[in-house]
Design a protein around this motif. Structure first.
Motif, PDB file in Angstrom:
ATOM      1  N   MET A   1      -0.005 -24.091 -12.174  1.00  0.00           N
ATOM      2  CA  MET A   1       0.101 -24.055 -13.644  1.00  0.00           C
ATOM      3  C   MET A   1      -1.283 -24.216 -14.279  1.00  0.00           C
ATOM      4  O   MET A   1      -1.588 -23.587 -15.289  1.00  0.00           O
ATOM      5  N   ALA A   2      -2.126 -25.053 -13.669  1.00  0.00           N
ATOM      6  CA  ALA A   2      -3.474 -25.266 -14.212  1.00  0.00           C
ATOM      7  C   ALA A   2      -4.305 -23.982 -14.100  1.00  0.00           C
ATOM      8  O   ALA A   2      -5.021 -23.608 -15.033  1.00  0.00           O
ATOM      9  N   TRP A   3      -4.217 -23.280 -12.952  1.00  0.00           N
ATOM     10  CA  TRP A   3      -4.951 -21.999 -12.816  1.00  0.00           C
ATOM     11  C   TRP A   3      -4.475 -21.018 -13.896  1.00  0.00           C
ATOM     12  O   TRP A   3      -5.277 -20.305 -14.496  1.00  0.00           O
ATOM     13  N   MET A   4      -3.161 -21.011 -14.102  1.00  0.00           N
ATOM     14  CA  MET A   4      -2.603 -20.051 -15.066  1.00  0.00           C
ATOM     15  C   MET A   4      -3.037 -20.379 -16.492  1.00  0.00           C
ATOM     16  O   MET A   4      -3.408 -19.486 -17.259  1.00  0.00           O
TER      17      MET A   4
ATOM     18  N   PRO B   1      -1.068 -30.393 -14.336  1.00  0.00           N
ATOM     19  CA  PRO B   1      -1.406 -31.729 -13.836  1.00  0.00           C
ATOM     20  C   PRO B   1      -1.738 -32.655 -15.013  1.00  0.00           C
ATOM     21  O   PRO B   1      -2.168 -32.176 -16.070  1.00  0.00           O
ATOM     22  N   LEU B   2      -1.598 -33.960 -14.769  1.00  0.00           N
ATOM     23  CA  LEU B   2      -1.815 -34.931 -15.852  1.00  0.00           C
ATOM     24  C   LEU B   2      -3.175 -34.801 -16.531  1.00  0.00           C
ATOM     25  O   LEU B   2      -3.266 -34.796 -17.746  1.00  0.00           O
ATOM     26  N   GLY B   3      -4.230 -34.651 -15.741  1.00  0.00           N
ATOM     27  CA  GLY B   3      -5.575 -34.571 -16.314  1.00  0.00           C
ATOM     28  C   GLY B   3      -5.830 -33.256 -17.054  1.00  0.00           C
ATOM     29  O   GLY B   3      -6.851 -33.095 -17.708  1.00  0.00           O
ATOM     30  N   LYS B   4      -4.923 -32.313 -16.934  1.00  0.00           N
ATOM     31  CA  LYS B   4      -5.143 -30.996 -17.545  1.00  0.00           C
ATOM     32  C   LYS B   4      -4.072 -30.669 -18.581  1.00  0.00           C
ATOM     33  O   LYS B   4      -3.624 -29.533 -18.711  1.00  0.00           O
TER      34      LYS B   4
ATOM     35  N   GLY C   1      -0.981 -32.066 -18.771  1.00  0.00           N
ATOM     36  CA  GLY C   1       0.408 -32.270 -18.351  1.00  0.00           C
ATOM     37  C   GLY C   1       1.007 -33.508 -18.996  1.00  0.00           C
ATOM     38  O   GLY C   1       0.290 -34.366 -19.495  1.00  0.00           O
ATOM     39  N   SER C   2       2.350 -33.568 -18.967  1.00  0.00           N
ATOM     40  CA  SER C   2       3.015 -34.738 -19.558  1.00  0.00           C
ATOM     41  C   SER C   2       3.315 -35.765 -18.485  1.00  0.00           C
ATOM     42  O   SER C   2       3.639 -35.418 -17.348  1.00  0.00           O
ATOM     43  N   GLU C   3       3.261 -37.022 -18.870  1.00  0.00           N
ATOM     44  CA  GLU C   3       3.769 -38.088 -18.000  1.00  0.00           C
ATOM     45  C   GLU C   3       5.229 -37.740 -17.704  1.00  0.00           C
ATOM     46  O   GLU C   3       5.963 -37.266 -18.586  1.00  0.00           O
ATOM     47  N   GLY C   4       5.634 -37.969 -16.482  1.00  0.00           N
ATOM     48  CA  GLY C   4       7.063 -37.835 -16.146  1.00  0.00           C
ATOM     49  C   GLY C   4       7.520 -36.423 -15.830  1.00  0.00           C
ATOM     50  O   GLY C   4       8.649 -36.234 -15.391  1.00  0.00           O
ATOM     51  N   ARG C   5       6.658 -35.381 -16.027  1.00  0.00           N
ATOM     52  CA  ARG C   5       7.156 -34.009 -15.809  1.00  0.00           C
ATOM     53  C   ARG C   5       7.552 -33.766 -14.349  1.00  0.00           C
ATOM     54  O   ARG C   5       8.551 -33.114 -14.054  1.00  0.00           O
ATOM     55  N   GLY C   6       6.763 -34.331 -13.411  1.00  0.00           N
ATOM     56  CA  GLY C   6       7.011 -34.086 -11.987  1.00  0.00           C
ATOM     57  C   GLY C   6       8.398 -34.534 -11.546  1.00  0.00           C
ATOM     58  O   GLY C   6       9.028 -33.897 -10.705  1.00  0.00           O
TER      59      GLY C   6
ATOM     60  N   PHE D   1       9.276 -29.236 -22.779  1.00  0.00           N
ATOM     61  CA  PHE D   1       9.192 -29.117 -24.246  1.00  0.00           C
ATOM     62  C   PHE D   1       8.343 -30.260 -24.814  1.00  0.00           C
ATOM     63  O   PHE D   1       7.504 -30.039 -25.698  1.00  0.00           O
ATOM     64  N   PHE D   2       8.513 -31.479 -24.268  1.00  0.00           N
ATOM     65  CA  PHE D   2       7.672 -32.615 -24.714  1.00  0.00           C
ATOM     66  C   PHE D   2       6.194 -32.315 -24.451  1.00  0.00           C
ATOM     67  O   PHE D   2       5.327 -32.624 -25.261  1.00  0.00           O
ATOM     68  N   GLU D   3       5.920 -31.726 -23.280  1.00  0.00           N
ATOM     69  CA  GLU D   3       4.516 -31.405 -22.930  1.00  0.00           C
ATOM     70  C   GLU D   3       3.937 -30.408 -23.939  1.00  0.00           C
ATOM     71  O   GLU D   3       2.821 -30.580 -24.440  1.00  0.00           O
ATOM     72  N   TRP D   4       4.705 -29.382 -24.242  1.00  0.00           N
ATOM     73  CA  TRP D   4       4.300 -28.347 -25.215  1.00  0.00           C
ATOM     74  C   TRP D   4       3.993 -28.998 -26.561  1.00  0.00           C
ATOM     75  O   TRP D   4       2.969 -28.737 -27.194  1.00  0.00           O
ATOM     76  N   GLU D   5       4.899 -29.900 -26.982  1.00  0.00           N
ATOM     77  CA  GLU D   5       4.727 -30.576 -28.276  1.00  0.00           C
ATOM     78  C   GLU D   5       3.464 -31.457 -28.261  1.00  0.00           C
ATOM     79  O   GLU D   5       2.677 -31.445 -29.215  1.00  0.00           O
ATOM     80  N   GLN D   6       3.259 -32.189 -27.149  1.00  0.00           N
ATOM     81  CA  GLN D   6       2.070 -33.047 -27.059  1.00  0.00           C
ATOM     82  C   GLN D   6       0.794 -32.205 -27.096  1.00  0.00           C
ATOM     83  O   GLN D   6      -0.183 -32.568 -27.749  1.00  0.00           O
TER      84      GLN D   6
END
Ligand code: NAD
Length: 412
Positions: A157-160, A180-183, A185-190, A352-357
């Motif tokens: 996902m990070a490459w993309m 990934p979190l540092g790039k 990503g959302s907490e809890g997505r994994g 969706f939370f990640e997108w919003e963040q």
């Protein structure tokens, strides 16, 4: 022609599910006619320079099924058996799932026909960037937002996201979730899909007549299946069987999941784990247990084996694991199914939370993410139960009715 894994055309199965809903509630033929076709399905060819200097062409897909509720949303699957009908079915289910979840997203799905285990890391990266290069025009935070699925990782996902940023200049990262979190990503997505499945299980436990001591069997030990095994066992449930593509393992006393995860990590397989008996995948599905969690692929419980299922209830963490024919048989046997479009919706909700963040440039804690997730899932569970009871039908049809009402409202 369908290969051994798919066996049946998953899109036909999805449309059979829709037919059943049409018999339960009349939404009008025009609406169903629109839902029988994706807005568009796109096939691409991706040339990839291989490490030996040759160029190999891979086939890729993006299906944008319906965006009545918001941007298309759905994962990207890498698998040697992936083909357009599978992607269409998954995109259709995403349409229903996002509506059930109550998020402002529509349904989409993508894929590449490839066995990623046969590629080097460099080849995998070039292939993933190639998928974005071919599709960047139709993707975007407000248009179409992909995510991971089978065999696609946060690194992919990070490459993309990076390739999309290079092409378009959009660096919000909101074009793709599961990073990934540092790039971004959302907490809890994994762990969101399995964690969400657990919240749903808790919400339905009483309705399903399952006790605190119930015995659980899980098919699939990848992202979703292994996280589920971990979460259920941490909560005190006995996991008596698990499997991956190669083998299954059974122990009536309950498996030590942390040890098993370590074992799989070090050996790459479940086979040979000393604290259980090795069984086949077919045997795993037929174990006598309280809760069976399919967390691998479509078409696992079919007209051929449904009669032999001895679980008291099924919670679908995989997409489409029970065929419509098996649905009927299990219904007659009195085995309730918590459907995929609800049970595994934790993944897309946290996406969706990640997108919003990303769009708001915020970062929420894992506690906040899971609190919000639990509230949303409990609300969906309650509404689906009401719909199923109102129409005197099963939870799958209840979920479809809830989703179709929302989609129809926005579409016409
Ligand atoms: P994954 O690639 O991480 O894991 C798949 C697992 O299934 C692997 O352990 C593999 O060995 C196993 N498997 C393959 N064929 C099998 C077979 N015939 N019998 C038993 N096991 C088999 O994929 P994942 O992300 O865990 O996805 C699993 C399912 O969950 C898929 O149906 C996917 O669409 C669905 N899902 C995933 C997410 C997510 O967030 N990853 C969200 C919603 C739904």
């Amino acid at each position: 022609m369908y290969n051994k894994r798919l066996m049946q055309n998953p899109f036909q199965n999805a449309m059979l599910q829709l037919d059943k809903v049409a018999k339960t509630k009349n939404f009008g033929e025009e609406f169903f006619a629109r839902l029988r076709q994706p807005d568009r399905d796109i096939r691409i060819s991706i040339p990839v320079k291989m490490d030996d200097g040759s160029v190999k062409i891979f086939e890729g897909y993006r299906v944008e099924y319906n965006n009545a509720l918001g941007p298309y949303k759905g994962g990207i699957r890498y698998h040697q058996d992936t083909e357009i009908n599978e992607v269409k079915a998954l995109a259709f289910w995403m349409t229903i799932k996002c509506a059930v979840a109550g998020i402002p997203m529509g349904g989409g799905k993508g894929g590449i026909t490839v066995n990623p285990k046969e590629l080097s890391k460099g080849e995998l990266e070039r292939l993933s960037r190639g998928w974005i290069q071919k599709l960047s025009d139709i993707l975007g935070p407000k248009k179409d937002v992909p995510a991971p699925d089978v065999n696609t990782t946060p690194e992919i996902m990070a490459w993309m996201a990076d390739e999309y940023a290079k092409i378009t200049g959009d660096k919000t990262g909101a074009v793709i979730t599961g990073k990934p979190l540092g790039k971004g990503g959302s907490e809890g997505r994994g762990t969101a899909t399995a964690q969400g499945g657990f919240f749903i299980f808790e919400a339905f436990k009483k309705e399903l007549n399952l006790s605190e001591k119930c015995k659980v069997v899980i098919q699939g030990f990848g992202n979703v299946g292994s996280c589920a095994a971990f979460i259920w066992s941490k909560a005190g449930y006995k996991i008596v069987g698990v499997s991956d593509s190669r083998s299954g393992i059974y122990s009536s006393a309950g498996l030590d999941i942390e040890k098993l995860m370590e074992y799989k990590k070090s050996t790459g397989s479940l086979s040979g784990f000393s604290e259980g008996k090795e069984i086949t995948n077919a045997e795993l599905l037929e174990i006598e247990c309280d809760l069976l969690i399919p967390a691998a692929f479509e078409n696992q419980i079919t007209g051929k084996n449904a009669d032999r299922i001895k679980a008291k209830a099924i919670l679908e963490l995989a997409n489409g694991p029970v065929t419509p024919e098996a649905d009927e048989i299990l219904f007659r046997k009195g085995i309730p199914i918590v459907p995929d479009v609800l049970a595994n919706s934790g993944g897309v909700i946290v996406s969706f939370f990640e997108w919003e963040q990303n769009l708001k440039n915020e970062h929420w804690s894992e506690k906040e993410v899971f609190e919000r997730l639990q509230l949303m899932l409990e609300d969906s569970a309650k509404k689906i139960l009401e719909k199923a009871k109102e129409s005197n039908t099963d939870l799958r049809r209840g979920a479809f009715i809830l989703a179709l009402e929302k989609i129809k409202d926005k579409m016409l």
